[in-house]
Design a protein around this motif. Structure first.
Motif, short mmCIF file in Angstrom:
data_model
loop_
_atom_site.label_atom_id
_atom_site.label_comp_id
_atom_site.label_asym_id
_atom_site.label_seq_id
_atom_site.Cartn_x
_atom_site.Cartn_y
_atom_site.Cartn_z
N GLU A 119 2.75 -13.19 0.13
CA GLU A 119 1.84 -14.32 0.29
C GLU A 119 0.39 -13.86 0.48
N LYS A 120 0.21 -12.68 1.08
CA LYS A 120 -1.13 -12.20 1.43
C LYS A 120 -1.62 -11.07 0.54
N TYR A 121 -0.69 -10.21 0.09
CA TYR A 121 -1.10 -9.00 -0.62
C TYR A 121 -0.30 -8.84 -1.91
N ASN A 122 -0.96 -8.30 -2.89
CA ASN A 122 -0.29 -8.05 -4.17
C ASN A 122 0.17 -6.59 -4.20
N LEU A 123 1.24 -6.31 -3.46
CA LEU A 123 1.72 -4.94 -3.30
C LEU A 123 3.15 -4.79 -3.82
N PRO A 124 3.47 -3.67 -4.44
CA PRO A 124 4.85 -3.41 -4.83
C PRO A 124 5.70 -3.09 -3.61
N ILE A 125 6.92 -3.59 -3.60
CA ILE A 125 7.85 -3.37 -2.49
C ILE A 125 9.15 -2.78 -3.02
N GLY A 149 8.76 1.86 -8.96
CA GLY A 149 8.17 0.75 -8.23
C GLY A 149 6.69 0.62 -8.51
N LEU A 150 5.99 1.75 -8.45
CA LEU A 150 4.56 1.78 -8.76
C LEU A 150 4.31 1.45 -10.23
N LYS A 151 5.13 1.99 -11.11
CA LYS A 151 4.95 1.78 -12.55
C LYS A 151 5.19 0.32 -12.94
N ARG A 152 6.24 -0.28 -12.42
CA ARG A 152 6.52 -1.69 -12.75
C ARG A 152 5.40 -2.60 -12.26
N LYS A 195 2.99 -4.90 -14.52
CA LYS A 195 2.93 -6.34 -14.25
C LYS A 195 1.48 -6.80 -14.11
N LEU A 196 0.67 -6.02 -13.38
CA LEU A 196 -0.74 -6.36 -13.21
C LEU A 196 -1.47 -6.35 -14.55
N ALA A 197 -1.18 -5.34 -15.37
CA ALA A 197 -1.84 -5.24 -16.67
C ALA A 197 -1.47 -6.43 -17.56
N LYS A 198 -0.19 -6.80 -17.53
CA LYS A 198 0.27 -7.93 -18.34
C LYS A 198 -0.36 -9.23 -17.88
N GLU A 199 -0.43 -9.42 -16.55
CA GLU A 199 -1.02 -10.64 -16.01
C GLU A 199 -2.50 -10.72 -16.34
N SER A 200 -3.19 -9.57 -16.24
CA SER A 200 -4.62 -9.56 -16.51
C SER A 200 -4.92 -9.91 -17.96
#
Length: 233
Positions: free
Chosen positions: A71-77, A117-120, A124-129
């Motif tokens: 909800e607060k951060y766009n971080l991979p988990i 985890g980092l790669k996905r 995802k960020l690149a695709k969204e952008s």
């Protein structure tokens, strides 16, 4: 060096994971054992990935914490757990994690889970952008969506990149090549090894320099002809 927050309430295991990650050339940002301590740390510190046990101290477990982090951060988990029962799996949405590590795990399985985890997340960020037309920038713990059209130019600064927009500039922990892959090639041009510019803001240029707004940046050798064609001069 990517920073990883470890959320684990087994002290010996947490220290062991920390040593392995350090050997794999990751930086362990901190080790915490509960949801409140994780959220407090994230408020004032930047991390690149959260490696989180599902069963942690306190009223909130790792799954509850993951939803709050999202909800607060766009971080991979990446979750780590010794339990594979459906009561946990049914609560875990694919939207809140980039990996799942079953205990006991090996060095190779930990290495693989963190790497992917980092790669996905990056993919995802690149695709969204690219699909949204927005460059998503983390600034002081907040995600700032910047329209492509507002980005004037970008400058490499070691392992960081300075993003200059019409309103302000941002220092982002990512290399320039990563931004080049996210931004549309039709609008952005790598004019120098250290500069990527939005051609819409090019005011003038010659064989050695390009004036972008009030800034003059160098031009790489052999680009002048291509730039002439791009600008239809």
């Amino acid at each position: 060096m990517k920073k990883i927050l470890i959320v684990e309430d087994e002290v010996e295991l947490a220290n062991n994971i920390s040593e392995i990650l350090s050997d794999l050339e990751y930086q362990v940002a901190a080790i915490v054992n509960s949801a409140p301590s994780a959220l407090r740390f994230l408020e004032g510190n930047e991390v690149d990935l959260v490696l989180m046990d599902i069963l942690i101290q306190g009223d909130l477990d790792g799954i509850d914490l993951a939803y709050q982090i999202r909800e607060k951060y766009n971080l991979p988990i990446v979750f780590s757990t010794a339990y594979s029962g459906t009561e946990y799996l049914e609560r875990i949405s694919s939207d809140i994690h980039e990996g799942y590590l079953l205990k006991p795990f090996t060095l190779d399985s930990l290495k693989t889970a963190v790497f992917f985890g980092l790669k996905r997340h990056a993919e995802k960020l690149a695709k969204e952008s690219k699909s949204s037309g927005w460059l998503k920038i983390m600034d002081k713990g907040y995600l700032v969506p910047v329209p492509f059209s507002e980005v004037v130019y970008l400058k490499a600064d070691g392992l960081y990149t300075r993003v200059f927009t019409k309103a302000k500039s941002y220092l982002v922990r990512d290399i320039l090549k990563s931004f080049e892959e996210k931004l549309p090639a039709v609008s952005f041009l790598r004019v120098h090894k250290s500069f990527l510019v939005n051609t819409a803001y090019i005011a003038s240029f010659n064989a050695k320099r390009i004036n972008v707004g009030d800034t003059s940046v160098p031009i790489r050798r052999g680009l002048y002809k291509e730039l002439m064609e791009r600008m239809s001069v």
